[in-house]
Write a protein that holds these residues in place. Structure first.
Motif, mmCIF file in Angstrom:
data_model
loop_
_atom_site.group_PDB
_atom_site.id
_atom_site.type_symbol
_atom_site.label_atom_id
_atom_site.label_comp_id
_atom_site.label_asym_id
_atom_site.label_seq_id
_atom_site.Cartn_x
_atom_site.Cartn_y
_atom_site.Cartn_z
ATOM 1 N N ALA A 234 -83.609 -47.586 44.063
ATOM 2 C CA ALA A 234 -83.604 -47.093 42.678
ATOM 3 C C ALA A 234 -84.178 -45.697 42.498
ATOM 4 O O ALA A 234 -84.164 -45.185 41.381
ATOM 5 C CB ALA A 234 -84.384 -48.077 41.800
ATOM 6 N N LEU A 235 -84.695 -45.080 43.561
ATOM 7 C CA LEU A 235 -85.350 -43.780 43.411
ATOM 8 C C LEU A 235 -84.791 -42.718 44.363
ATOM 9 O O LEU A 235 -85.551 -41.986 44.999
ATOM 10 C CB LEU A 235 -86.861 -43.920 43.647
ATOM 11 N N PRO A 236 -83.488 -42.562 44.449
ATOM 12 C CA PRO A 236 -82.955 -41.535 45.349
ATOM 13 C C PRO A 236 -83.220 -40.127 44.815
ATOM 14 O O PRO A 236 -83.416 -39.927 43.616
ATOM 15 C CB PRO A 236 -81.454 -41.830 45.372
ATOM 16 N N VAL A 237 -83.230 -39.164 45.715
ATOM 17 C CA VAL A 237 -83.362 -37.759 45.346
ATOM 18 C C VAL A 237 -82.180 -36.991 45.913
ATOM 19 O O VAL A 237 -81.405 -37.503 46.708
ATOM 20 C CB VAL A 237 -84.690 -37.159 45.848
ATOM 21 N N GLY A 238 -82.064 -35.733 45.509
ATOM 22 C CA GLY A 238 -80.924 -34.907 45.890
ATOM 23 C C GLY A 238 -80.044 -34.657 44.686
ATOM 24 O O GLY A 238 -80.137 -35.353 43.670
ATOM 25 N N GLU A 239 -79.207 -33.661 44.760
ATOM 26 C CA GLU A 239 -78.413 -33.250 43.603
ATOM 27 C C GLU A 239 -77.512 -34.363 43.094
ATOM 28 O O GLU A 239 -77.340 -34.548 41.886
ATOM 29 C CB GLU A 239 -77.579 -32.013 43.935
ATOM 30 N N LEU B 235 -87.124 -45.050 37.013
ATOM 31 C CA LEU B 235 -88.000 -46.216 36.921
ATOM 32 C C LEU B 235 -87.714 -47.032 35.662
ATOM 33 O O LEU B 235 -87.751 -48.272 35.696
ATOM 34 C CB LEU B 235 -89.467 -45.775 36.940
ATOM 35 N N ALA B 236 -87.434 -46.348 34.557
ATOM 36 C CA ALA B 236 -87.140 -47.061 33.311
ATOM 37 C C ALA B 236 -85.833 -47.841 33.445
ATOM 38 O O ALA B 236 -85.748 -49.007 33.014
ATOM 39 C CB ALA B 236 -87.072 -46.080 32.151
#
Length: 343
Positions: A302-307, A175-176
């Motif tokens: 801007a906020l993906p997840v996963g390794e 987010l920053a």
């Protein structure tokens, strides 16, 4: 339907799988078919309580505050949502017996439900809630603003994220950076450094291998505007060494101790603000503003997840919710998810 409940505080073993009828939503509520439930430290801390065997406010409690799924039924007076809408949930279990997401159908007040943007996965939706809203709040309490996040909102600001490999740290980095800040994060290992870098941190400082204060000052000679802090007792001296005049230290957890000692005179001289924050009591307006900005960030990718994005996912099924809780309690790096149903 299947649900996980506990009737007293204690070890993960107090969690048990039961079968019961799915209730209907009342006025102002929706029923969500949960696809993925997210597990946070607050979930196991609530389950443990202050000691084992404590009585609860309800006969049985369904755990887990966060999750994502599809609206299955809508109560009277609910506007803006319809059956079939894909949503993510925040604070689903707060002060409720049957709102938690560790079950096939969760009934929650509509104000705890947010639309899941098109293209966003249920894994992402279940990873938001507590971590992302907490991170948003930490980034919007600096003197002079901003109180909302968007591209450019933090331009010119330097943000220090303590523990950048954690779920809140991961969301704070993303987010920053999305908001235009220069992002520095501290970690304790090379593996965590790789995750923080994958999340988007501009600079990663391993505090076990270097003088963290000196390194951060080298990277930000004028000092840090915002510290997103997970361990205030341990990091008090470091934060004071790197904070700039009118900077803020936003504390969202007490890792490393409950008592904090501060040098009053040195903090005076820098006009430092300590901002403590707790999602449960921060207020609905702040949570709604955070969710709106989070959804905008998701829409921007801007906020993906996963390794590959710096937040490994650990998966369990509903029957192994106790194992999922134990994994979080044992300090697993990444996000623990419970797959409830097919998307």
């Amino acid at each position: 339907m299947k649900a996980i409940v506990y009737s007293e505080t204690g070890e993960p073993s107090v969690l048990r799988l039961i079968e019961r009828e799915a209730a209907d939503p009342q006025a102002g509520e929706v029923r969500v078919r949960v696809v993925v439930s997210g597990v946070n430290p607050t979930d196991w801390k609530s389950r443990r309580g202050s000691r084992a065997g404590e009585p609860l406010a309800f006969a049985d409690v369904v755990p887990n505050q966060d999750g994502a799924g599809v609206i299955d039924a809508v109560g009277e007076g609910v506007d803006g949502f319809a059956v079939g809408d894909r949503v993510w949930l925040a604070l689903a279990a707060y002060e409720r017996a049957d709102g938690g997401t560790a079950q096939e159908f969760s009934i929650v007040p509509v104000e705890r439900v947010y639309r899941l943007p098109t293209g966003a996965s249920f894994d992402l939706g279940a990873s938001l809630g507590v971590p992302a809203i907490t991170a948003h709040r930490a980034l919007t309490v600096v003197e002079g603003g901003p109180d909302r996040l968007a591209p450019g909102a933090l331009a010119g600001k330097v943000v220090l994220v303590a523990g950048g490999a954690g779920a809140v740290g991961h969301a704070a980095i993303q987010l920053a950076r999305w908001s235009g800040a220069t992002v520095i994060t501290t970690v304790s290992s090379a593996a965590k450094a790789a995750l923080a870098a994958a999340a988007g941190a501009h600079h990663v400082v391993n505090y076990r291998e270097s003088d963290a204060a000196a390194e951060i000052r080298r990277l930000a000679p004028a000092g840090v505007d915002i510290v997103v802090e997970v361990a205030p007792a341990q990091n008090a001296e470091l934060n004071l060494s790197v904070i700039r005049n009118h900077g803020v230290i936003a504390v969202y957890a007490n890792n490393g101790g409950d008592e904090l000692t501060l040098d009053v005179r040195r903090h005076f001289s820098l006009n430092v603000r300590y901002q403590f924050l707790l999602l449960y009591t921060v207020g609905q307006a702040a949570r709604d503003a955070a969710a709106a900005d989070i959804n905008a960030a998701i829409a921007d990718g801007a906020l993906p997840v996963g390794e590959r994005s710096g937040l490994p996912l650990h998966r369990f099924d509903l029957a192994h919710t106790a194992d999922a809780h134990a994994t979080v309690e044992d300090g697993a790096v990444g996000k623990v998810l419970i797959e409830i149903a097919l998307g």
